[in-house]
Design a protein around this motif. Structure first.
Motif, PDB file in Angstrom:
ATOM      1  N   ILE A 182      -2.758   9.507  -2.217  1.00  0.00           N
ATOM      2  CA  ILE A 182      -2.002  10.942  -2.574  1.00  0.00           C
ATOM      3  C   ILE A 182      -2.597  11.924  -1.823  1.00  0.00           C
ATOM      4  N   VAL A 183      -2.195  12.514  -1.154  1.00  0.00           N
ATOM      5  CA  VAL A 183      -1.942  13.659  -0.337  1.00  0.00           C
ATOM      6  C   VAL A 183      -1.198  14.728  -0.532  1.00  0.00           C
ATOM      7  N   ALA A 184      -2.387  15.752  -1.250  1.00  0.00           N
ATOM      8  CA  ALA A 184      -1.776  17.305  -1.549  1.00  0.00           C
ATOM      9  C   ALA A 184      -0.802  17.972  -0.580  1.00  0.00           C
ATOM     10  N   LEU A 185      -0.018  18.729  -0.864  1.00  0.00           N
ATOM     11  CA  LEU A 185       0.432  19.271  -0.084  1.00  0.00           C
ATOM     12  C   LEU A 185       0.031  20.588  -0.234  1.00  0.00           C
ATOM     13  N   THR A 186       0.098  21.061   0.748  1.00  0.00           N
ATOM     14  CA  THR A 186       0.242  22.899   0.870  1.00  0.00           C
ATOM     15  C   THR A 186       1.057  23.867   0.035  1.00  0.00           C
ATOM     16  N   PRO A 187       0.947  24.925  -0.474  1.00  0.00           N
ATOM     17  CA  PRO A 187       1.644  25.811  -0.788  1.00  0.00           C
ATOM     18  C   PRO A 187       3.298  25.634   0.069  1.00  0.00           C
ATOM     19  N   GLY A 188       2.917  25.732   1.238  1.00  0.00           N
ATOM     20  CA  GLY A 188       3.960  25.913   2.508  1.00  0.00           C
ATOM     21  C   GLY A 188       5.008  25.075   3.171  1.00  0.00           C
ATOM     22  N   GLN A 189       3.553  23.314   2.342  1.00  0.00           N
ATOM     23  CA  GLN A 189       4.367  22.291   3.218  1.00  0.00           C
ATOM     24  C   GLN A 189       5.226  21.791   2.282  1.00  0.00           C
ATOM     25  N   ALA A 190       4.835  22.471   0.652  1.00  0.00           N
ATOM     26  CA  ALA A 190       5.562  21.960  -0.572  1.00  0.00           C
ATOM     27  C   ALA A 190       7.265  22.856  -0.692  1.00  0.00           C
ATOM     28  N   ALA A 191       6.887  24.223  -0.157  1.00  0.00           N
ATOM     29  CA  ALA A 191       8.095  25.022   0.392  1.00  0.00           C
ATOM     30  C   ALA A 191       9.104  24.398   0.851  1.00  0.00           C
ATOM     31  N   ASP A 192       8.840  23.667   1.818  1.00  0.00           N
ATOM     32  CA  ASP A 192       9.711  23.340   3.462  1.00  0.00           C
ATOM     33  C   ASP A 192      10.357  22.373   2.612  1.00  0.00           C
ATOM     34  N   LYS A 193      11.610  22.969   2.533  1.00  0.00           N
ATOM     35  CA  LYS A 193      12.849  21.959   2.009  1.00  0.00           C
ATOM     36  C   LYS A 193      13.955  22.321   2.295  1.00  0.00           C
ATOM     37  N   ARG A 194      14.839  21.547   3.650  1.00  0.00           N
ATOM     38  CA  ARG A 194      15.578  22.014   4.524  1.00  0.00           C
ATOM     39  C   ARG A 194      16.872  22.095   3.010  1.00  0.00           C
ATOM     40  N   ILE A 195      18.048  22.085   3.233  1.00  0.00           N
ATOM     41  CA  ILE A 195      19.364  22.022   3.307  1.00  0.00           C
ATOM     42  C   ILE A 195      20.789  21.191   4.151  1.00  0.00           C
ATOM     43  N   GLU A 196      20.813  19.873   4.334  1.00  0.00           N
ATOM     44  CA  GLU A 196      21.335  19.486   5.218  1.00  0.00           C
ATOM     45  C   GLU A 196      23.008  19.742   5.073  1.00  0.00           C
ATOM     46  N   ARG A 197      23.691  20.320   4.044  1.00  0.00           N
ATOM     47  CA  ARG A 197      24.737  20.679   4.392  1.00  0.00           C
ATOM     48  C   ARG A 197      25.174  22.270   3.375  1.00  0.00           C
ATOM     49  N   ARG A 198      24.961  23.457   3.763  1.00  0.00           N
ATOM     50  CA  ARG A 198      24.937  24.648   3.287  1.00  0.00           C
ATOM     51  C   ARG A 198      26.382  24.765   2.399  1.00  0.00           C
ATOM     52  N   THR A 199      27.148  24.903   1.517  1.00  0.00           N
ATOM     53  CA  THR A 199      28.217  25.018   1.045  1.00  0.00           C
ATOM     54  C   THR A 199      28.460  26.507   0.351  1.00  0.00           C
ATOM     55  N   VAL A 200      29.270  27.801   0.317  1.00  0.00           N
ATOM     56  CA  VAL A 200      29.023  28.454   0.002  1.00  0.00           C
ATOM     57  C   VAL A 200      30.556  29.352  -0.289  1.00  0.00           C
TER      58      VAL A 200
ATOM     59  N   ILE B 110       0.921  -1.381   0.042  1.00  0.00           N
ATOM     60  CA  ILE B 110       0.334  -0.281  -0.219  1.00  0.00           C
ATOM     61  C   ILE B 110       0.731   0.999   0.125  1.00  0.00           C
ATOM     62  N   THR B 111       0.470   1.878  -1.471  1.00  0.00           N
ATOM     63  CA  THR B 111       1.993   3.009  -1.193  1.00  0.00           C
ATOM     64  C   THR B 111       0.723   4.454  -1.295  1.00  0.00           C
ATOM     65  N   ILE B 112       1.782   5.134  -0.435  1.00  0.00           N
ATOM     66  CA  ILE B 112       1.602   6.457   0.071  1.00  0.00           C
ATOM     67  C   ILE B 112       2.017   7.650  -0.665  1.00  0.00           C
ATOM     68  N   ALA B 113       1.411   8.725  -0.985  1.00  0.00           N
ATOM     69  CA  ALA B 113       2.609   9.252  -2.500  1.00  0.00           C
ATOM     70  C   ALA B 113       2.156  10.784  -1.413  1.00  0.00           C
ATOM     71  N   GLU B 114       2.605  12.215  -0.876  1.00  0.00           N
ATOM     72  CA  GLU B 114       2.574  12.819  -0.829  1.00  0.00           C
ATOM     73  C   GLU B 114       2.816  13.572  -1.841  1.00  0.00           C
ATOM     74  N   VAL B 115       2.063  14.731  -2.428  1.00  0.00           N
ATOM     75  CA  VAL B 115       2.605  15.546  -4.462  1.00  0.00           C
ATOM     76  C   VAL B 115       2.919  16.580  -3.661  1.00  0.00           C
ATOM     77  N   GLU B 116       3.917  17.960  -4.462  1.00  0.00           N
ATOM     78  CA  GLU B 116       3.492  19.277  -3.995  1.00  0.00           C
ATOM     79  C   GLU B 116       2.402  19.578  -4.366  1.00  0.00           C
ATOM     80  N   GLU B 117       2.560  19.217  -6.204  1.00  0.00           N
ATOM     81  CA  GLU B 117       1.245  19.869  -6.901  1.00  0.00           C
ATOM     82  C   GLU B 117       0.399  18.947  -7.638  1.00  0.00           C
ATOM     83  N   LEU B 118      -0.687  18.964  -7.122  1.00  0.00           N
ATOM     84  CA  LEU B 118      -1.999  18.059  -7.659  1.00  0.00           C
ATOM     85  C   LEU B 118      -2.284  18.146  -8.861  1.00  0.00           C
ATOM     86  N   VAL B 119      -2.646  17.590  -9.621  1.00  0.00           N
ATOM     87  CA  VAL B 119      -3.067  17.957 -11.037  1.00  0.00           C
ATOM     88  C   VAL B 119      -4.201  17.093 -11.538  1.00  0.00           C
ATOM     89  N   GLU B 120      -4.881  17.787 -12.788  1.00  0.00           N
ATOM     90  CA  GLU B 120      -5.972  16.527 -12.847  1.00  0.00           C
ATOM     91  C   GLU B 120      -5.501  15.357 -13.904  1.00  0.00           C
TER      92      GLU B 120
END
Length: 251
Positions: free
Chosen positions: A231-249, A202-212
């Motif tokens: 399928i679970v459609a994420l809110t815009p805030g949930q979809a944009a919440d992407k942390r960076i594990e290690r930032r190199t500049v 049983i596979t459950i997917a969260e998607v950043e953008e749900l389309v028809e």
């Protein structure tokens, strides 16, 4: 055919204590954070998790791990997850470490109905010969070790037999998905997500953008909807919440 559910809590509501889960992602990339958080909120425990790693930076599976909800991990990488290492060495957690490519193929094989396969990876090591510590006794000794695996020679080369992986559930994250469950993964989030999705019963997917249905080009679909149950459609805030594990500049 509409596989969407109203919330992540509703999507994971049927997952019982002791269930096995294949979970997509690598580090912080492509991890189904919202579904994992919902499972944590539900209080489900005793989980047997199959994932490349077990979360990082108090994110992803690390949330369940820190709460003591995971009983066993099948994966390839402990990395900088200090709590993962602590629980493993203290005998609180059973861990089966597998070469990364082998883990990917075990998941893919499970999803395609192949019960086992031969690979040269691990021949001549404890992967094949047995003796890898699956569980420590908390005092530096080994309480449970891996058994030896069958080997066979083909055309003069030795191979080890690896069993496919099937899990009760799978949790994945996709960039786009339609209501029929067809999924598209963004860039390196395509790493373990399609394979984990295939391995789950049983596979459950969260998607950043749900389309028809019909909005996705069939040639662009990375995982067909036949593998996906919810399928679970994420809110815009949930979809944009992407942390960076290690930032190199640069300077």
């Amino acid at each position: 055919m509409d596989k969407t559910v109203g919330s992540a809590a509703e999507a994971v509501a049927g997952i019982p204590d002791g269930a096995s889960l294949a979970v997509g992602g690598f580090g912080l990339n492509g991890v189904p954070q919202v579904l994992i958080a919902a499972l944590h909120e539900r209080g489900t425990g005793g989980l047997h998790v199959v994932s490349n790693n077990c979360g990082a930076m108090d994110s992803g599976l690390a949330v369940l791990l820190a709460a003591g909800r995971i009983a066993r991990v099948t994966g390839s990488f402990i990395g900088a997850n200090k709590e993962f290492a602590r629980q493993y060495l203290a005998g609180e957690l059973e861990v089966e470490l597998i070469p990364q490519g082998t883990l990917a193929e075990k998941l893919r094989a499970g999803g395609t109905g192949i019960p086992a396969f031969y690979t040269p990876a691990g021949v001549g090591t404890q992967i094949a010969e047995g003796g890898l510590p699956w569980r420590y006794d908390g005092s530096g000794g080994v309480a449970l070790a891996s058994p030896p695996k069958e080997t066979r020679t083909f055309d003069g080369t030795e191979y080890v037999l690896e069993r496919a992986i099937r899990t009760d559930y799978a949790l994945v994250r996709a960039a786009r998905g339609d209501r029929h469950g067809n999924l598209v993964f963004a860039k390196s989030a395509r790493n373990f997500n399609p394979l984990a999705a295939m391995a789950g019963r049983i596979t459950i997917a969260e998607v950043e953008e749900l389309v028809e249905p019909g909005a996705l080009d069939p040639d662009s679909v990375h995982l067909p909807g036949i593998f996906v149950r919810r399928i679970v459609a994420l809110t815009p805030g949930q979809a944009a919440d992407k942390r960076i594990e290690r930032r190199t500049v640069s300077d």
